[in-house]
Design a protein around this motif. Structure first.
Motif, PDB file in Angstrom:
ATOM      1  N   MET A  74      -1.328   4.386   8.775  1.00 28.76           N
ATOM      2  CA  MET A  74      -1.292   3.048   8.160  1.00 28.76           C
ATOM      3  C   MET A  74      -0.970   1.986   9.207  1.00 28.76           C
ATOM      4  N   LYS A 113      -6.795   2.349   1.629  1.00 23.80           N
ATOM      5  CA  LYS A 113      -6.261   3.365   0.719  1.00 23.80           C
ATOM      6  C   LYS A 113      -7.262   4.497   0.516  1.00 23.80           C
ATOM      7  N   GLU A 134      -7.745  -1.861  -0.251  1.00 33.19           N
ATOM      8  CA  GLU A 134      -8.449  -0.848  -1.045  1.00 33.19           C
ATOM      9  C   GLU A 134      -9.247   0.100  -0.151  1.00 33.19           C
ATOM     10  N   LEU A 161       0.870  -1.171   0.000  1.00 34.12           N
ATOM     11  CA  LEU A 161       0.000   0.000   0.000  1.00 34.12           C
ATOM     12  C   LEU A 161       0.911   1.225   0.000  1.00 34.12           C
ATOM     13  N   HIS A 162       0.769   2.057  -1.021  1.00 36.29           N
ATOM     14  CA  HIS A 162       1.603   3.246  -1.168  1.00 36.29           C
ATOM     15  C   HIS A 162       0.712   4.467  -1.339  1.00 36.29           C
ATOM     16  N   LEU A 163       1.081   5.557  -0.704  1.00 36.01           N
ATOM     17  CA  LEU A 163       0.458   6.849  -0.973  1.00 36.01           C
ATOM     18  C   LEU A 163       1.567   7.846  -1.257  1.00 36.01           C
ATOM     19  N   GLN A 165      -6.551   8.294   1.629  1.00 36.73           N
ATOM     20  CA  GLN A 165      -6.566   9.359   0.622  1.00 36.73           C
ATOM     21  C   GLN A 165      -7.518  10.479   1.037  1.00 36.73           C
TER      22      GLN A 165
END
Length: 133
Positions: free
Chosen positions: A60, A75, A72, A35-37, A79
């Protein structure tokens, strides 16, 4: 080790700098799923991007420790909480003027006809098309 700690400075685990994209990335793995932001400097500023990525990474970890496994869903929630909502401007970057306009987009409707006559972006293409028939 000591060398790694010195190189990282006070940057927390799971926050990395991407030089090519000029952005900080908050990373975590949840059930072997990454999981990347991303927090670009041009959007958040130098210190703002790092701060957002750090806060996001902490959240996170908190979510993962609370037993969350839906990457998902995580995320989407992250976001909403950390990312700036951008207005859809991508489609506005390109003008609606046709590619083969005889008048450059910068010229106004009231410009002199000499400007329109000087600007001929499609001459070579027209010659090619005429020759291919």
């Amino acid at each position: 080790g000591g060398v790694e700690e010195r190189r990282q400075g006070c940057r927390p685990e799971g926050v990395t700098w991407e030089k090519t994209g000029r952005r900080w990335i908050a990373n975590i793995s949840v059930q072997n799923r990454p999981l990347h932001l991303y927090f670009p400097v041009h959007v958040y500023g130098k210190s703002g991007a790092l701060q957002k990525a750090t806060e996001c990474r902490k959240e996170m970890v908190r979510m993962k420790e609370a037993g969350r496994t839906d990457v998902e869903g995580m995320k989407a929630e992250l976001q909403k909480k950390f990312k700036k909502t951008r207005k859809p401007t991508a489609h506005l970057r390109f003008s609606s003027v046709p590619l083969c306009s005889s008048v450059p987009p910068s010229a106004s409707a009231s410009s002199s006809s000499s400007v329109a006559q000087k600007h001929r972006p499609c001459k070579k293409r027209k010659e090619r098309e005429a020759g291919s028939d």
